[in-house]
Design an enzyme around this catalytic site. Structure first.
Site, PDB file in Angstrom:
ATOM      1  N   GLU A  43       0.637  -1.315   0.123  1.00  0.00           N
ATOM      2  CA  GLU A  43       0.115   0.055  -0.130  1.00  0.00           C
ATOM      3  C   GLU A  43       0.928   1.299  -0.013  1.00  0.00           C
ATOM      4  O   GLU A  43       0.869   2.256   1.018  1.00  0.00           O
ATOM      5  CB  GLU A  43      -0.807  -0.055   1.210  1.00  0.00           C
ATOM      6  CG  GLU A  43      -1.952  -1.410   1.061  1.00  0.00           C
ATOM      7  CD  GLU A  43      -2.911  -1.027   2.121  1.00  0.00           C
ATOM      8  OE1 GLU A  43      -2.820  -0.450   3.105  1.00  0.00           O
ATOM      9  OE2 GLU A  43      -3.897  -1.850   2.128  1.00  0.00           O
TER      10      GLU A  43
ATOM     11  N   GLU B 150      -4.849  -8.442   0.902  1.00  0.00           N
ATOM     12  CA  GLU B 150      -5.562  -8.168   2.195  1.00  0.00           C
ATOM     13  C   GLU B 150      -6.972  -7.822   1.721  1.00  0.00           C
ATOM     14  O   GLU B 150      -7.389  -7.315   0.890  1.00  0.00           O
ATOM     15  CB  GLU B 150      -4.857  -6.842   2.709  1.00  0.00           C
ATOM     16  CG  GLU B 150      -3.630  -6.766   3.135  1.00  0.00           C
ATOM     17  CD  GLU B 150      -3.223  -5.428   3.995  1.00  0.00           C
ATOM     18  OE1 GLU B 150      -4.136  -4.842   4.413  1.00  0.00           O
ATOM     19  OE2 GLU B 150      -2.223  -5.343   4.108  1.00  0.00           O
TER      20      GLU B 150
END
Length: 482
Positions: free
Chosen positions: A178, A384
């Protein structure tokens, strides 16, 4: 990518079969679980500094102890084995193995990861290593951090160091987790470490994270004995306009560009989107992008990690109008969306998690199918996905969490449908294996399939963990309860 409309997914009343070899995993991050903040030569990362700064983290919580995975990793691997996981995605603490962010490694730090990987392999669990999950060594931040080109160069050296130490036993490598959060929450809105609020620094950080990714892939390709499988994990935003108006669609385009195009452009399309440069021209001329940078960033990947929790709903805002800012990324007077000042963010309708995020599996379906269609031949992994809820402990110490089971089942159904419609999805990593330090929320939000008592550090698998274990063992997702 282009914005999409909401397309609700209705749960099917049947079991869903996934193909043999589909990867069933769970994920964690070093600072969130390891603790042992000063053990064996580890030095502070930006998250150590940030969490120890008053007012930055809920009730002053820190990751000093976290859930003490550093000392309890063997017990945690046994838990993973009991849950039937075929893979475990973890990150390495950069300052644990290279305290200053440069120079030789600390062998005690490397030895911890060697022991962890050996324990995983002995249990038949595939290690999936992430080089960077937001914990930059503080010394590199003091030298300028990700807005500086030198940090990308240090990151490549760090990647080479780990390839030499663990490349003989780890096949699956991810460079960054991320990077949008690292750049825009860390340097733009300031709600994440290092807590800076400069939109130009955020854009510079985004570029140097991209460059660090590309240089790290090159270093890994050169240093891994068997080549390995190399990837990056992006929290791609499923952006939806509030209405079908031209203005709202333009608002969605802007958020898609600075949320997704800033990564997908140089990593997979050959360069930054012209729209991104135009949207941010009032902030920077992007002269920090040097000749050859975009080619260095655009390294071939073996798969792409997609992190997803909830869609992003936006609209245009006329001058003088109130501007809702419910983007799900914390409260700040400073925006993490440079070039999108006239965009408002809205709550996703319907059920919400403890994070306040709307539950909408159709966003994951849309992301997977659109990314797959745009990049055919590039396998995807859901790296995720999960949810925080207000878990209650029963009189017998058990935790029944039907909301989390429903959340995960709904999103696995979205994955299953995307695969049926042609998306090449190879695996799913539940976030998270353990309750842990949830960044600026401290220990107030619980994402874990395994409950952790933060006083005793005792681990207790929740009902969702047992449910997920049955899914991992059989490759089948059972129908929802009647």
């Amino acid at each position: 990518m282009t914005a999409s409309e909401t397309r609700p997914l209705t749960a099917t009343a049947r079991s869903l079969s996934f193909p043999p070899g589909f990867l069933w995993g769970a994920a964690t991050a070093a600072y969130q679980i390891e603790g042992a903040a000063r053990a064996d030569g580890r030095t502070p990362s930006i998250w150590d500094t940030f969490s120890h700064t008053p007012g930055k983290v809920f009730e002053g919580h820190t990751g000093d102890v976290a859930v003490d995975h550093y000392h309890r990793y063997r017990d945690d691997v046994r838990l993973m084995s009991e849950l039937g996981l075929s893979a475990y995605r973890f990150s390495v603490s950069w300052s644990r193995v290279q305290p200053t962010g440069r120079g030789p490694a600390v062998q005690k730090g490397l030895d911890f990861y060697r022991r962890l990987v050996d324990e995983l392999l002995a249990a038949g669990i595939e290690p999936a290593l992430t080089l960077y999950h937001w914990d930059l060594p503080q010394e590199l931040e003091d030298a300028g951090g990700w807005p500086e080109r030198a940090t990308a160069e240090r990151f490549a050296e760090y990647a080479a160091l780990l390839a030499g130490a663990l490349g003989d036993r780890v096949e699956r490598w991810t460079t960054l987790n991320e990077p949008w959060c690292s750049a825009f929450l860390g340097y733009g809105s300031g709600v994440h470490a290092p807590g800076r609020t400069d939109p130009v620094a955020a854009l510079r950080a985004a570029h140097h994270l991209n460059l660090g990714h590309g240089l790290a892939v090159q270093a890994l390709r050169a240093g891994l004995p068997s080549g390995g499988e190399l990837a990056v994990s992006l929290n791609l935003h499923e952006v939806r306009p509030l209405t079908g108006s031209v203005a709202d669609r333009e608002a969605a385009r802007r958020i898609d560009t600075v949320g997704n195009g800033v990564w997908l452009g140089p990593m997979l399309d050959g360069g930054y989107p012209p729209e991104l440069l135009a949207d941010t021209a009032h902030l920077t001329d992007w002269s920090f992008v040097r000749d050859g940078d975009e080619a260095a960033i655009g390294q071939q990947l073996d798969w792409l990690g997609v992190n997803y929790y909830t869609p992003t709903v936006v609209s245009a805002v006329a001058e003088g109008e109130a501007k809702p800012q419910d983007d799900g990324h914390g409260d700040s007077e400073h925006s993490p969306w440079p070039g999108a000042d006239a965009v408002a963010f809205h709550r996703v309708p319907g059920e919400r998690t403890a994070m306040g995020w709307g539950v909408d599996p159709s966003g994951l379906y849309d992301l997977l199918t659109r990314v797959s269609a745009r990049y055919p031949g590039l396998p995807l992994v859901v790296s995720e996905n999960g949810a925080a809820y207000e878990d209650e402990v029963g009189p017998d110490g058990s935790v029944d969490d039907p909301e989390r089971i429903a959340y995960v089942r709904g999103h696995l159904e979205a994955v299953h449908r995307a695969m049926a419609d042609g998306a090449d999805v190879r695996g799913y990593f539940l976030w998270s294996l353990l309750d842990n330090f949830e960044w600026a929320y401290g220990y107030a939000k619980r994402f874990g399939a395994v409950r952790v008592d933060y006083e005793t550090l005792e681990r207790t698998p929740k009902a969702s963990a047992r449910w997920y274990a049955r899914v991992a063992a059989s490759g089948e997702v059972p129908p929802p309860p009647a």
